[in-house]
Design a protein around this motif. Structure first.
Motif, PDB file in Angstrom:
ATOM      1  N   MET A  44      58.559  -4.150  50.258  1.00 19.03           N
ATOM      2  CA  MET A  44      58.990  -5.525  50.214  1.00 19.03           C
ATOM      3  C   MET A  44      57.744  -6.401  50.127  1.00 19.03           C
ATOM      4  SD  MET A  44      61.364  -7.789  52.803  1.00 19.03           S
ATOM      5  CE  MET A  44      62.524  -6.550  53.195  1.00 19.03           C
ATOM      6  N   THR A  45      57.786  -7.368  49.272  1.00 11.72           N
ATOM      7  CA  THR A  45      56.627  -8.229  49.097  1.00 11.72           C
ATOM      8  C   THR A  45      56.648  -9.372  50.106  1.00 11.72           C
ATOM      9  OG1 THR A  45      57.720  -9.673  47.515  1.00 11.72           O
ATOM     10  CG2 THR A  45      56.631  -7.716  46.622  1.00 11.72           C
ATOM     11  N   LEU A  46      55.513  -9.992  50.240  1.00 11.83           N
ATOM     12  CA  LEU A  46      55.377 -11.107  51.176  1.00 11.83           C
ATOM     13  C   LEU A  46      56.311 -12.251  50.793  1.00 11.83           C
ATOM     14  CD1 LEU A  46      53.934 -12.481  53.547  1.00 11.83           C
ATOM     15  CD2 LEU A  46      52.162 -13.197  51.941  1.00 11.83           C
ATOM     16  N   LEU A  47      56.355 -12.574  49.523  1.00 12.81           N
ATOM     17  CA  LEU A  47      57.190 -13.687  49.068  1.00 12.81           C
ATOM     18  C   LEU A  47      58.670 -13.414  49.325  1.00 12.81           C
ATOM     19  CD1 LEU A  47      57.191 -16.453  47.735  1.00 12.81           C
ATOM     20  CD2 LEU A  47      57.384 -15.300  45.530  1.00 12.81           C
ATOM     21  N   SER A  48      59.116 -12.205  49.051  1.00 17.27           N
ATOM     22  CA  SER A  48      60.534 -11.905  49.277  1.00 17.27           C
ATOM     23  C   SER A  48      60.871 -11.891  50.765  1.00 17.27           C
ATOM     24  CB  SER A  48      60.916 -10.574  48.630  1.00 17.27           C
ATOM     25  OG  SER A  48      60.245  -9.501  49.242  1.00 17.27           O
ATOM     26  N   SER A  49      59.928 -11.489  51.615  1.00 12.71           N
ATOM     27  CA  SER A  49      60.170 -11.537  53.060  1.00 12.71           C
ATOM     28  C   SER A  49      60.321 -12.976  53.532  1.00 12.71           C
ATOM     29  CB  SER A  49      59.016 -10.885  53.821  1.00 12.71           C
ATOM     30  OG  SER A  49      58.956  -9.522  53.576  1.00 12.71           O
ATOM     31  N   ILE A  50      59.419 -13.826  53.111  1.00 18.98           N
ATOM     32  CA  ILE A  50      59.470 -15.231  53.527  1.00 18.98           C
ATOM     33  C   ILE A  50      60.732 -15.905  52.991  1.00 18.98           C
ATOM     34  CG2 ILE A  50      58.355 -17.487  53.263  1.00 18.98           C
ATOM     35  CD1 ILE A  50      55.667 -16.005  53.346  1.00 18.98           C
ATOM     36  N   LEU A  51      61.032 -15.705  51.708  1.00 19.52           N
ATOM     37  CA  LEU A  51      62.213 -16.342  51.121  1.00 19.52           C
ATOM     38  C   LEU A  51      63.508 -15.796  51.715  1.00 19.52           C
ATOM     39  CD1 LEU A  51      61.177 -16.623  47.370  1.00 19.52           C
ATOM     40  CD2 LEU A  51      61.245 -18.424  49.100  1.00 19.52           C
ATOM     41  N   GLY A  52      63.553 -14.503  51.983  1.00 21.75           N
ATOM     42  CA  GLY A  52      64.746 -13.913  52.570  1.00 21.75           C
ATOM     43  C   GLY A  52      65.014 -14.439  53.972  1.00 21.75           C
ATOM     44  N   GLY A 104      61.045 -18.764  57.988  1.00 17.78           N
ATOM     45  CA  GLY A 104      60.022 -18.341  57.032  1.00 17.78           C
ATOM     46  C   GLY A 104      58.789 -17.813  57.737  1.00 17.78           C
ATOM     47  N   VAL A 105      58.409 -18.457  58.831  1.00 22.15           N
ATOM     48  CA  VAL A 105      57.273 -17.974  59.627  1.00 22.15           C
ATOM     49  C   VAL A 105      57.609 -16.609  60.235  1.00 22.15           C
ATOM     50  CG1 VAL A 105      55.924 -18.428  61.719  1.00 22.15           C
ATOM     51  CG2 VAL A 105      56.324 -20.251  60.082  1.00 22.15           C
ATOM     52  N   LEU A 106      58.850 -16.434  60.679  1.00 20.05           N
ATOM     53  CA  LEU A 106      59.267 -15.123  61.192  1.00 20.05           C
ATOM     54  C   LEU A 106      59.181 -14.055  60.098  1.00 20.05           C
ATOM     55  CD1 LEU A 106      62.337 -15.945  63.449  1.00 20.05           C
ATOM     56  CD2 LEU A 106      60.134 -15.022  64.159  1.00 20.05           C
ATOM     57  N   GLY A 107      59.562 -14.406  58.888  1.00 24.00           N
ATOM     58  CA  GLY A 107      59.459 -13.480  57.763  1.00 24.00           C
ATOM     59  C   GLY A 107      58.017 -13.104  57.466  1.00 24.00           C
ATOM     60  N   TYR A 108      57.133 -14.086  57.563  1.00 23.32           N
ATOM     61  CA  TYR A 108      55.700 -13.831  57.362  1.00 23.32           C
ATOM     62  C   TYR A 108      55.190 -12.841  58.410  1.00 23.32           C
ATOM     63  CZ  TYR A 108      50.692 -14.901  56.944  1.00 23.32           C
ATOM     64  OH  TYR A 108      49.338 -14.811  56.784  1.00 23.32           O
ATOM     65  N   GLY A 109      55.565 -13.082  59.653  1.00 23.69           N
ATOM     66  CA  GLY A 109      55.145 -12.179  60.732  1.00 23.69           C
ATOM     67  C   GLY A 109      55.753 -10.802  60.594  1.00 23.69           C
ATOM     68  N   ALA A 110      57.010 -10.732  60.182  1.00 18.70           N
ATOM     69  CA  ALA A 110      57.676  -9.442  60.015  1.00 18.70           C
ATOM     70  C   ALA A 110      57.011  -8.625  58.906  1.00 18.70           C
ATOM     71  CB  ALA A 110      59.145  -9.647  59.702  1.00 18.70           C
ATOM     72  N   PHE A 111      56.587  -9.291  57.846  1.00 19.50           N
ATOM     73  CA  PHE A 111      55.923  -8.580  56.754  1.00 19.50           C
ATOM     74  C   PHE A 111      54.642  -7.912  57.237  1.00 19.50           C
ATOM     75  CE2 PHE A 111      52.680  -8.545  53.411  1.00 19.50           C
ATOM     76  CZ  PHE A 111      53.302  -7.723  52.481  1.00 19.50           C
ATOM     77  N   TYR A 112      53.802  -8.662  57.956  1.00 17.56           N
ATOM     78  CA  TYR A 112      52.539  -8.097  58.408  1.00 17.56           C
ATOM     79  C   TYR A 112      52.732  -7.099  59.548  1.00 17.56           C
ATOM     80  CZ  TYR A 112      49.875 -10.829  55.172  1.00 17.56           C
ATOM     81  OH  TYR A 112      49.357 -11.331  54.016  1.00 17.56           O
ATOM     82  N   ALA A 113      53.766  -7.264  60.355  1.00 23.64           N
ATOM     83  CA  ALA A 113      54.069  -6.274  61.394  1.00 23.64           C
ATOM     84  C   ALA A 113      54.485  -4.959  60.736  1.00 23.64           C
ATOM     85  CB  ALA A 113      55.162  -6.787  62.315  1.00 23.64           C
ATOM     86  N   ASP A 114      55.293  -5.039  59.696  1.00 27.90           N
ATOM     87  CA  ASP A 114      55.717  -3.841  58.976  1.00 27.90           C
ATOM     88  C   ASP A 114      54.527  -3.154  58.318  1.00 27.90           C
ATOM     89  OD1 ASP A 114      57.668  -2.012  57.813  1.00 27.90           O
ATOM     90  OD2 ASP A 114      57.244  -3.045  55.917  1.00 27.90           O
ATOM     91  N   LYS A 115      53.650  -3.946  57.737  1.00 24.78           N
ATOM     92  CA  LYS A 115      52.463  -3.395  57.077  1.00 24.78           C
ATOM     93  C   LYS A 115      51.562  -2.673  58.092  1.00 24.78           C
ATOM     94  CE  LYS A 115      49.118  -4.961  53.671  1.00 24.78           C
ATOM     95  NZ  LYS A 115      48.572  -6.112  52.971  1.00 24.78           N
ATOM     96  N   LYS A 116      51.376  -3.282  59.256  1.00 25.42           N
ATOM     97  CA  LYS A 116      50.540  -2.690  60.296  1.00 25.42           C
ATOM     98  C   LYS A 116      51.178  -1.407  60.834  1.00 25.42           C
ATOM     99  CE  LYS A 116      48.426  -3.754  64.746  1.00 25.42           C
ATOM    100  NZ  LYS A 116      48.276  -4.752  65.804  1.00 25.42           N
ATOM    101  N   GLN A 117      52.487  -1.429  61.063  1.00 25.71           N
ATOM    102  CA  GLN A 117      53.173  -0.249  61.580  1.00 25.71           C
ATOM    103  C   GLN A 117      53.148   0.890  60.575  1.00 25.71           C
ATOM    104  OE1 GLN A 117      57.044  -1.727  62.599  1.00 25.71           O
ATOM    105  NE2 GLN A 117      56.338  -2.628  64.516  1.00 25.71           N
TER     106      GLN A 117
END
Length: 89
Positions: free
Chosen positions: A1-9, A44-57
């Motif tokens: 999942m891309t950063l943009l789609s996470s934020i927009l979703g 949107g901020v939650l989506g941003y954080g979720a993207f980087y949390a997923d990437k780190k995990q």
């Protein structure tokens, strides 16, 4: 999942949640757009954080898998060496 789609979703979910909230309260849905903007931005901020949390995990899991595979290979080699010594005696 891309950063943009996470934020927009997540933003779309926040917008929908705000509309649902106002619908439950039987208030006009598009009466106060500032609430929609705040809700959309917060999700949107939650989506941003979720993207980087997923990437780190994902990176941590890949590292852990690498360590476990190396350990398994080492144990297999030790077991093969022990198995070979048992038959030689």
């Amino acid at each position: 999942m891309t950063l943009l789609s996470s934020i927009l979703g997540f933003s779309a979910f926040g917008f929908g949640a705000r509309c649902f909230q106002l619908g439950l309260q039987k208030r006009p849905i598009f009466d106060a757009p500032s609430g929609h903007l705040i809700s959309t931005a917060a999700f949107g901020v939650l989506g941003y954080g979720a993207f980087y949390a997923d990437k780190k995990q994902t990176a941590l899991l890949a590292e852990k898998k690498k360590v476990l595979l190396e350990r398994r290979e080492k144990e297999n080699l030790e077991w093969q060496a022990t198995k070979g010594q048992g038959h030689a005696v």
